[in-house]
Enzyme design. Sequence first.
Site, PDB file in Angstrom:
ATOM      1  N   GLU A 146       0.865  -1.186   0.000  1.00  0.00           N
ATOM      2  CA  GLU A 146       0.000   0.000   0.000  1.00  0.00           C
ATOM      3  C   GLU A 146       0.892   1.225   0.000  1.00  0.00           C
ATOM      4  OE1 GLU A 146      -2.645  -0.125   3.343  1.00  0.00           O
ATOM      5  OE2 GLU A 146      -3.479  -2.079   2.747  1.00  0.00           O
ATOM      6  N   PRO A 147       0.335   2.397  -0.315  1.00  0.00           N
ATOM      7  CA  PRO A 147       1.175   3.604  -0.318  1.00  0.00           C
ATOM      8  C   PRO A 147       1.923   3.800   1.009  1.00  0.00           C
ATOM      9  CG  PRO A 147      -0.919   4.046  -1.371  1.00  0.00           C
ATOM     10  CD  PRO A 147      -1.008   2.659  -0.843  1.00  0.00           C
ATOM     11  N   ALA A 167       2.462   1.269   3.263  1.00  0.00           N
ATOM     12  CA  ALA A 167       2.918  -0.033   3.786  1.00  0.00           C
ATOM     13  C   ALA A 167       3.667  -0.781   2.679  1.00  0.00           C
ATOM     14  CB  ALA A 167       1.719  -0.862   4.273  1.00  0.00           C
ATOM     15  N   ARG A 206      34.833  -8.043 -31.661  1.00  0.00           N
ATOM     16  CA  ARG A 206      35.103  -6.623 -31.930  1.00  0.00           C
ATOM     17  C   ARG A 206      36.611  -6.382 -31.960  1.00  0.00           C
ATOM     18  NH1 ARG A 206      33.600  -1.729 -33.846  1.00  0.00           N
ATOM     19  NH2 ARG A 206      34.208   0.010 -32.501  1.00  0.00           N
ATOM     20  N   GLY A 246      30.876  -1.199 -25.340  1.00  0.00           N
ATOM     21  CA  GLY A 246      30.999   0.200 -25.735  1.00  0.00           C
ATOM     22  C   GLY A 246      29.650   0.775 -26.150  1.00  0.00           C
ATOM     23  N   GLU A 264       9.876  -7.880  -3.831  1.00  0.00           N
ATOM     24  CA  GLU A 264       9.970  -9.123  -3.016  1.00  0.00           C
ATOM     25  C   GLU A 264      10.900  -8.923  -1.819  1.00  0.00           C
ATOM     26  OE1 GLU A 264       8.571 -12.257  -3.382  1.00  0.00           O
ATOM     27  OE2 GLU A 264       7.552 -11.985  -5.299  1.00  0.00           O
ATOM     28  N   GLU A 311      17.998  -4.298   1.725  1.00  0.00           N
ATOM     29  CA  GLU A 311      18.168  -3.962   3.150  1.00  0.00           C
ATOM     30  C   GLU A 311      17.332  -4.900   4.017  1.00  0.00           C
ATOM     31  OE1 GLU A 311      17.446  -1.704   0.768  1.00  0.00           O
ATOM     32  OE2 GLU A 311      19.396  -0.736   0.647  1.00  0.00           O
TER      33      GLU A 311
HETATM   34  C1  LIG Z   1       7.164  -2.797 -10.341  1.00  0.00           C
HETATM   35  C2  LIG Z   1       6.734  -3.269  -8.995  1.00  0.00           C
HETATM   36  C3  LIG Z   1       5.814  -4.318  -8.899  1.00  0.00           C
HETATM   37  C4  LIG Z   1       5.401  -4.760  -7.639  1.00  0.00           C
HETATM   38  N1  LIG Z   1       4.469  -5.755  -7.557  1.00  0.00           N
HETATM   39  C5  LIG Z   1       3.876  -5.997  -6.355  1.00  0.00           C
HETATM   40  C6  LIG Z   1       2.742  -6.874  -6.284  1.00  0.00           C
HETATM   41  O1  LIG Z   1       2.329  -7.476  -7.277  1.00  0.00           O
HETATM   42  N2  LIG Z   1       2.137  -7.029  -5.081  1.00  0.00           N
HETATM   43  C7  LIG Z   1       2.564  -6.391  -3.954  1.00  0.00           C
HETATM   44  O2  LIG Z   1       1.952  -6.563  -2.903  1.00  0.00           O
HETATM   45  N3  LIG Z   1       3.645  -5.565  -3.989  1.00  0.00           N
HETATM   46  C8  LIG Z   1       4.305  -5.350  -5.155  1.00  0.00           C
HETATM   47  N4  LIG Z   1       5.389  -4.492  -5.223  1.00  0.00           N
HETATM   48  C9  LIG Z   1       5.835  -3.828  -3.999  1.00  0.00           C
HETATM   49  C10 LIG Z   1       7.231  -4.209  -3.552  1.00  0.00           C
HETATM   50  O3  LIG Z   1       7.243  -5.448  -2.922  1.00  0.00           O
HETATM   51  C11 LIG Z   1       7.730  -3.048  -2.652  1.00  0.00           C
HETATM   52  O4  LIG Z   1       8.103  -2.014  -3.549  1.00  0.00           O
HETATM   53  C12 LIG Z   1       8.888  -3.421  -1.766  1.00  0.00           C
HETATM   54  O5  LIG Z   1       8.517  -4.347  -0.790  1.00  0.00           O
HETATM   55  C13 LIG Z   1       9.483  -2.182  -1.066  1.00  0.00           C
HETATM   56  O6  LIG Z   1       8.507  -1.369  -0.502  1.00  0.00           O
HETATM   57  P1  LIG Z   1       8.492   0.211  -0.852  1.00  0.00           P
HETATM   58  O7  LIG Z   1       8.676   0.342  -2.315  1.00  0.00           O
HETATM   59  O8  LIG Z   1       7.263   0.790  -0.269  1.00  0.00           O
HETATM   60  O9  LIG Z   1       9.783   0.804  -0.177  1.00  0.00           O
HETATM   61  P2  LIG Z   1       9.936   1.265   1.355  1.00  0.00           P
HETATM   62  O10 LIG Z   1       9.490   0.176   2.262  1.00  0.00           O
HETATM   63  O11 LIG Z   1       9.334   2.618   1.529  1.00  0.00           O
HETATM   64  O12 LIG Z   1      11.512   1.390   1.463  1.00  0.00           O
HETATM   65  C14 LIG Z   1      12.230   2.541   1.042  1.00  0.00           C
HETATM   66  C15 LIG Z   1      13.696   2.343   1.432  1.00  0.00           C
HETATM   67  O13 LIG Z   1      13.803   2.216   2.848  1.00  0.00           O
HETATM   68  C16 LIG Z   1      14.479   1.023   3.174  1.00  0.00           C
HETATM   69  N5  LIG Z   1      13.951   0.457   4.427  1.00  0.00           N
HETATM   70  C17 LIG Z   1      12.654   0.310   4.801  1.00  0.00           C
HETATM   71  N6  LIG Z   1      12.596  -0.263   6.013  1.00  0.00           N
HETATM   72  C18 LIG Z   1      13.869  -0.498   6.401  1.00  0.00           C
HETATM   73  C19 LIG Z   1      14.461  -1.111   7.541  1.00  0.00           C
HETATM   74  N7  LIG Z   1      13.726  -1.607   8.556  1.00  0.00           N
HETATM   75  N8  LIG Z   1      15.816  -1.192   7.605  1.00  0.00           N
HETATM   76  C20 LIG Z   1      16.577  -0.703   6.589  1.00  0.00           C
HETATM   77  N9  LIG Z   1      16.076  -0.134   5.481  1.00  0.00           N
HETATM   78  C21 LIG Z   1      14.733  -0.042   5.380  1.00  0.00           C
HETATM   79  C22 LIG Z   1      14.197   0.096   2.006  1.00  0.00           C
HETATM   80  O14 LIG Z   1      15.165  -0.955   1.931  1.00  0.00           O
HETATM   81  C23 LIG Z   1      14.288   1.064   0.837  1.00  0.00           C
HETATM   82  O15 LIG Z   1      15.638   1.271   0.490  1.00  0.00           O
HETATM   83  C24 LIG Z   1       5.886  -4.126  -6.467  1.00  0.00           C
HETATM   84  C25 LIG Z   1       6.848  -3.108  -6.593  1.00  0.00           C
HETATM   85  C26 LIG Z   1       7.279  -2.691  -7.812  1.00  0.00           C
HETATM   86  C27 LIG Z   1       8.299  -1.579  -7.900  1.00  0.00           C
END
Ligand SMILES: Cc1cc2nc3c(=O)[nH]c(=O)nc-3n(C[C@H](O)[C@H](O)[C@H](O)COP(=O)(O)OP(=O)(O)OC[C@H]3O[C@@H](n4cnc5c(N)ncnc54)[C@H](O)[C@@H]3O)c2cc1C
Length: 388
Positions: A126-127, A129, A272, A344, A368, A372
């Site tokens: 979610e936005p 979560a 090449r 290149g 997935e 981190e």
């Molecule tokens: C193209 C795409 C397809 C996807 N498909 C699906 C799908 O089909 N279904 C679904 O449910 N989800 C899906 N996702 C979601 C994906 O699993 C999340 O993007 C991912 O889990 C990371 O969450 P976030 O993007 O909100 O990043 P955030 O959780 O906001 O993280 C931002 C940064 O903070 C770091 N961070 C956060 N918490 C910690 C911590 N405790 N310690 C250290 N660093 C931390 C992260 O490593 C990252 O560098 C998809 C994402 C993308 C980009």
Amino acid sequence: MDFELTAEQELLNQTAREFCEKELIPHEGLLEKTNELPRELELDIRRKAMTVGLHACNMPESVGGAGLDCVSLTLVAKGLSRASLALAESVRRPCNILTACEGEQVTHFLDPVMRGEKRECIAMSEPDAGSDLKAMKTRAVKDGSDWVINGTKHFIANVRLCEFVILFAVTGEDQTPVGTRKRISCFLVDLDAPGLEVANGYEQMGHRGYHNNILRFDDVRVGGWQMVGAEGEGFKVASDWLGGPGRLTIAAVCQARAERAFEVAADCAAQRRQFGQPIGKFQGVSFPLADMAIDIRLGDLLLMNTAWRVDQNFPTVIEDGAMAKVWCSEMLGRVADQAIQTCGGMGLMADLPLERIYRDARFERIWEGTSEIQRHIISRQLMRERGV
Ligand SMILES: Cc1cc2nc3c(=O)[nH]c(=O)nc-3n(C[C@H](O)[C@H](O)[C@H](O)COP(=O)(O)OP(=O)(O)OC[C@H]3O[C@@H](n4cnc5c(N)ncnc54)[C@H](O)[C@@H]3O)c2cc1C
């Protein structure tokens, strides 16, 4: 130590590789140009995969799958994933959460998936979560024997190719000695359910033809029979998927793409010529090739060893899967970058698959579970073993 594959595993490996070369790779250009995977093409690949026995090969025999072990499945994932993602995923390996289906869930969702008639997407993020899934706000409230769902999911992959969603939502709270704990439950929801809007997602940097969507639930009513597992046990239902196959599949995908990028770079270094000789004769080009070969070999050893450990039921498969995902996804980034450098200017052109592999590689360290979060999983276990 025996690194030999069985005759069946060799055959599967070859079947997946050949399917990829013949049925998937020829369509990559179309996806790059149009950013669309036509529905007819996706269904055609699905049908062809059924005829060669690759469709749903990850599912247990008890539900009509091939019941493959993890080593075999990893070979299949690797063989198919030399092609771009939208095509490789058209060979369906359904989410194994569906094996928890019971009663009407089997006839309405699982059986049609196994017959290749329905496809599922998974909605957790979610936005507010992402890595912290327990922060999810989408809520299902009991009304008689039904549940009424409200909330928004984003980043949900490939919704327009699917008929239903495996949805995670909050169904209540429990007070525990360490504070309030959300009850998160899992539902199967038809995507044409009244009140469910499938909106376009964000424009993304790679994985053309593989889109993300936003799902908005506005008083979506589902029957009690649509809950998978017990109330509050959503993560328990999902843990087999989240812990093992999902991460290992990403590692296999990365390994396959790194190998493809390397082959292009090594051929280029041999063919090449500059300054009167193949560029691979210059140490500045050949030493990075050697480093790429070492990186790739290590990735393969870790990947296949992890798959083997899953098959042997090692207690640390979650941490093992996290290690394989971190290494292979980060290794792919290094190899894709160096492969472009080796070729290149041509490395930047769409005539070679490298610029695409480079763009697509960036996703693998994020979805997935980010690198981190994987390191958190690995280090948490290291501390647990030391009583911390
Ligand atoms: C193209 C795409 C397809 C996807 N498909 C699906 C799908 O089909 N279904 C679904 O449910 N989800 C899906 N996702 C979601 C994906 O699993 C999340 O993007 C991912 O889990 C990371 O969450 P976030 O993007 O909100 O990043 P955030 O959780 O906001 O993280 C931002 C940064 O903070 C770091 N961070 C956060 N918490 C910690 C911590 N405790 N310690 C250290 N660093 C931390 C992260 O490593 C990252 O560098 C998809 C994402 C993308 C980009």
